[in-house]
Design a protein around this motif. Structure first.
Motif, PDB file in Angstrom:
ATOM      1  N   VAL A 120      -7.273   7.939  -1.847  1.00 22.25           N
ATOM      2  CA  VAL A 120      -7.351   8.870  -0.714  1.00 22.25           C
ATOM      3  C   VAL A 120      -5.956   9.216  -0.188  1.00 22.25           C
ATOM      4  CG1 VAL A 120      -8.109   9.124   1.682  1.00 22.25           C
ATOM      5  CG2 VAL A 120      -9.662   8.176  -0.015  1.00 22.25           C
ATOM      6  N   LEU A 121      -5.110   8.213  -0.010  1.00 23.86           N
ATOM      7  CA  LEU A 121      -3.768   8.454   0.502  1.00 23.86           C
ATOM      8  C   LEU A 121      -2.939   9.302  -0.463  1.00 23.86           C
ATOM      9  CD1 LEU A 121      -3.033   4.893   1.934  1.00 23.86           C
ATOM     10  CD2 LEU A 121      -3.447   6.975   3.245  1.00 23.86           C
ATOM     11  N   THR A 122      -3.124   9.076  -1.754  1.00 21.00           N
ATOM     12  CA  THR A 122      -2.424   9.870  -2.766  1.00 21.00           C
ATOM     13  C   THR A 122      -2.873  11.323  -2.709  1.00 21.00           C
ATOM     14  OG1 THR A 122      -2.165   7.971  -4.252  1.00 21.00           O
ATOM     15  CG2 THR A 122      -2.008  10.149  -5.244  1.00 21.00           C
ATOM     16  N   ALA A 123      -4.174  11.536  -2.520  1.00 19.03           N
ATOM     17  CA  ALA A 123      -4.710  12.897  -2.408  1.00 19.03           C
ATOM     18  C   ALA A 123      -4.139  13.605  -1.184  1.00 19.03           C
ATOM     19  CB  ALA A 123      -6.234  12.849  -2.325  1.00 19.03           C
ATOM     20  N   TYR A 124      -4.054  12.897  -0.062  1.00 21.51           N
ATOM     21  CA  TYR A 124      -3.473  13.481   1.151  1.00 21.51           C
ATOM     22  C   TYR A 124      -2.005  13.865   0.938  1.00 21.51           C
ATOM     23  CZ  TYR A 124      -7.231  12.640   4.539  1.00 21.51           C
ATOM     24  OH  TYR A 124      -8.405  12.696   5.238  1.00 21.51           O
ATOM     25  N   ASN A 125      -1.278  13.023   0.253  1.00 15.32           N
ATOM     26  CA  ASN A 125       0.155  13.263   0.060  1.00 15.32           C
ATOM     27  C   ASN A 125       0.451  14.478  -0.805  1.00 15.32           C
ATOM     28  OD1 ASN A 125       1.010  11.172   1.663  1.00 15.32           O
ATOM     29  ND2 ASN A 125       1.317   9.734  -0.009  1.00 15.32           N
ATOM     30  N   GLN A 126      -0.504  14.880  -1.634  1.00 11.69           N
ATOM     31  CA  GLN A 126      -0.249  16.017  -2.514  1.00 11.69           C
ATOM     32  C   GLN A 126       0.076  17.287  -1.734  1.00 11.69           C
ATOM     33  OE1 GLN A 126       0.205  15.428  -5.845  1.00 11.69           O
ATOM     34  NE2 GLN A 126      -0.120  13.396  -4.954  1.00 11.69           N
ATOM     35  N   LEU A 145       0.835  -1.198   0.000  1.00  9.87           N
ATOM     36  CA  LEU A 145       0.000   0.000   0.000  1.00  9.87           C
ATOM     37  C   LEU A 145       0.874   1.254   0.000  1.00  9.87           C
ATOM     38  CD1 LEU A 145      -2.905   1.155   0.210  1.00  9.87           C
ATOM     39  CD2 LEU A 145      -2.659   1.042   2.702  1.00  9.87           C
ATOM     40  N   LEU A 146       1.932   1.224   0.787  1.00 14.65           N
ATOM     41  CA  LEU A 146       2.873   2.343   0.850  1.00 14.65           C
ATOM     42  C   LEU A 146       3.548   2.571  -0.500  1.00 14.65           C
ATOM     43  CD1 LEU A 146       4.664   4.433   2.324  1.00 14.65           C
ATOM     44  CD2 LEU A 146       6.144   2.530   3.005  1.00 14.65           C
ATOM     45  N   ALA A 147       4.024   1.489  -1.123  1.00 12.11           N
ATOM     46  CA  ALA A 147       4.730   1.601  -2.404  1.00 12.11           C
ATOM     47  C   ALA A 147       3.813   2.137  -3.503  1.00 12.11           C
ATOM     48  CB  ALA A 147       5.294   0.235  -2.802  1.00 12.11           C
ATOM     49  N   LEU A 148       2.607   1.595  -3.600  1.00  8.91           N
ATOM     50  CA  LEU A 148       1.659   2.053  -4.621  1.00  8.91           C
ATOM     51  C   LEU A 148       1.300   3.522  -4.423  1.00  8.91           C
ATOM     52  CD1 LEU A 148      -0.855  -0.933  -4.906  1.00  8.91           C
ATOM     53  CD2 LEU A 148       0.527   0.022  -6.763  1.00  8.91           C
ATOM     54  N   THR A 149       1.038   3.885  -3.177  1.00  5.87           N
ATOM     55  CA  THR A 149       0.648   5.265  -2.879  1.00  5.87           C
ATOM     56  C   THR A 149       1.771   6.242  -3.203  1.00  5.87           C
ATOM     57  OG1 THR A 149      -0.851   4.544  -1.116  1.00  5.87           O
ATOM     58  CG2 THR A 149      -0.135   6.832  -1.073  1.00  5.87           C
ATOM     59  N   GLN A 188       9.771  12.064   2.492  1.00 10.25           N
ATOM     60  CA  GLN A 188       9.863  11.408   3.797  1.00 10.25           C
ATOM     61  C   GLN A 188       8.570  11.591   4.594  1.00 10.25           C
ATOM     62  OE1 GLN A 188      13.150  12.866   6.119  1.00 10.25           O
ATOM     63  NE2 GLN A 188      12.672  11.608   7.890  1.00 10.25           N
ATOM     64  N   LEU A 189       8.055  12.826   4.633  1.00 10.72           N
ATOM     65  CA  LEU A 189       6.810  13.108   5.349  1.00 10.72           C
ATOM     66  C   LEU A 189       5.638  12.343   4.745  1.00 10.72           C
ATOM     67  CD1 LEU A 189       7.136  16.970   5.899  1.00 10.72           C
ATOM     68  CD2 LEU A 189       7.244  15.193   7.659  1.00 10.72           C
ATOM     69  N   ALA A 190       5.597  12.291   3.413  1.00  9.19           N
ATOM     70  CA  ALA A 190       4.515  11.586   2.732  1.00  9.19           C
ATOM     71  C   ALA A 190       4.549  10.091   3.047  1.00  9.19           C
ATOM     72  CB  ALA A 190       4.609  11.807   1.220  1.00  9.19           C
ATOM     73  N   ALA A 191       5.741   9.522   3.094  1.00 11.60           N
ATOM     74  CA  ALA A 191       5.881   8.085   3.383  1.00 11.60           C
ATOM     75  C   ALA A 191       5.395   7.756   4.791  1.00 11.60           C
ATOM     76  CB  ALA A 191       7.336   7.654   3.206  1.00 11.60           C
ATOM     77  N   VAL A 192       5.838   8.537   5.760  1.00 16.41           N
ATOM     78  CA  VAL A 192       5.444   8.285   7.151  1.00 16.41           C
ATOM     79  C   VAL A 192       3.944   8.519   7.336  1.00 16.41           C
ATOM     80  CG1 VAL A 192       5.747   9.033   9.548  1.00 16.41           C
ATOM     81  CG2 VAL A 192       7.740   8.835   8.048  1.00 16.41           C
ATOM     82  N   SER A 193       3.426   9.560   6.694  1.00 17.91           N
ATOM     83  CA  SER A 193       1.994   9.850   6.777  1.00 17.91           C
ATOM     84  C   SER A 193       1.169   8.712   6.171  1.00 17.91           C
ATOM     85  CB  SER A 193       1.676  11.157   6.043  1.00 17.91           C
ATOM     86  OG  SER A 193       0.287  11.395   5.990  1.00 17.91           O
ATOM     87  N   THR A 194       1.642   8.166   5.063  1.00 19.97           N
ATOM     88  CA  THR A 194       0.948   7.063   4.402  1.00 19.97           C
ATOM     89  C   THR A 194       0.868   5.831   5.306  1.00 19.97           C
ATOM     90  OG1 THR A 194       1.614   7.804   2.196  1.00 19.97           O
ATOM     91  CG2 THR A 194       0.991   5.501   2.413  1.00 19.97           C
TER      92      THR A 194
END
Length: 207
Positions: free
Chosen positions: A89-95, A27-31, A145-151
């Motif tokens: 959803v996770l991709t949208a948050y990471n933006q 899930l982390l890798a795809l996101t 880094q922030l996006a990965a941890v948040s995901t």
């Protein structure tokens, strides 16, 4: 005594825990893949249209403030239960996390340097690739880094919509009042976040 029982539980159910961990990593890798793809395209567009970058950051900052459960609920009628909805959803948050760091980092480069490069005949894309990105590397890295941890964190909640992952162990433990599952799910989620964060910090030092 309690610690011994927890260890016994981990050893007895290690196969289920490894499956959940692997699902979380997938899930982390795809996101991250889709997040970086979209954020990269939006960042390049923002280089040519600086006002667009400000608008995008404002839009995604509002989106980031919306609880993930609410976004999952909105998307489920369209994309259904499962990993697809979670990744969207996770991709949208990471933006928000990515664009904020990407754009601020790239536009934070000394204007005199970019103007000098343009004066030498470089196009905006050449300035971006050869000047802005190398000089803004730290900010770009921080955003990823922030996006990965948040995901990893928000991805735990995604198990509620049958997206799999470590949240499956955690929430099943809450549902059945099984403290060992709760501890195992929590420790593995926190451990994965710390591991990924540590990997990024090590990579950053080598840059």
């Amino acid at each position: 005594m309690g610690g011994t029982v927890v260890i016994e539980y981990l050893l007895k159910h290690y196969d289920d825990l490894l499956i959940a961990l692997w699902e979380h990593i997938q899930l982390l890798a795809l996101t991250l893949f889709f997040s970086l793809l979209i954020a990269g395209a939006l960042t390049v567009a923002s280089i040519y249209m600086p006002k667009l970058g400000e608008i995008l950051i404002q839009i995604f900052s509002v989106l980031y403030s919306v609880p993930s459960i609410a976004l999952f609920a909105i998307l489920i009628p369209v994309t259904g239960l499962g990993r697809t909805t979670a990744v969207i959803v996770l991709t949208a948050y990471n933006q928000y996390l990515l664009l904020r760091n990407f754009i601020s980092g790239l536009f934070g480069v000394d204007p005199a340097v970019t103007e000098a490069a343009s004066g030498l005949g470089m196009s905006k894309m050449q300035v971006l690739l050869k000047i802005r990105i190398p000089l803004a590397k730290k900010a770009l890295f921080t955003g990823i880094q922030l996006a990965a941890v948040s995901t990893i964190g928000i991805g735990t909640i995604a198990s509620m919509i049958h997206a799999g992952g470590l949240g499956t162990i955690l929430f099943d433990g809450l549902r059945t009042l099984n403290v060992y599952k709760i501890v195992a799910g929590s420790v593995l989620s926190a451990g994965l976040a710390l591991l990924v964060d540590g990997i990024f910090k090590c990579l950053e030092k080598k840059q």
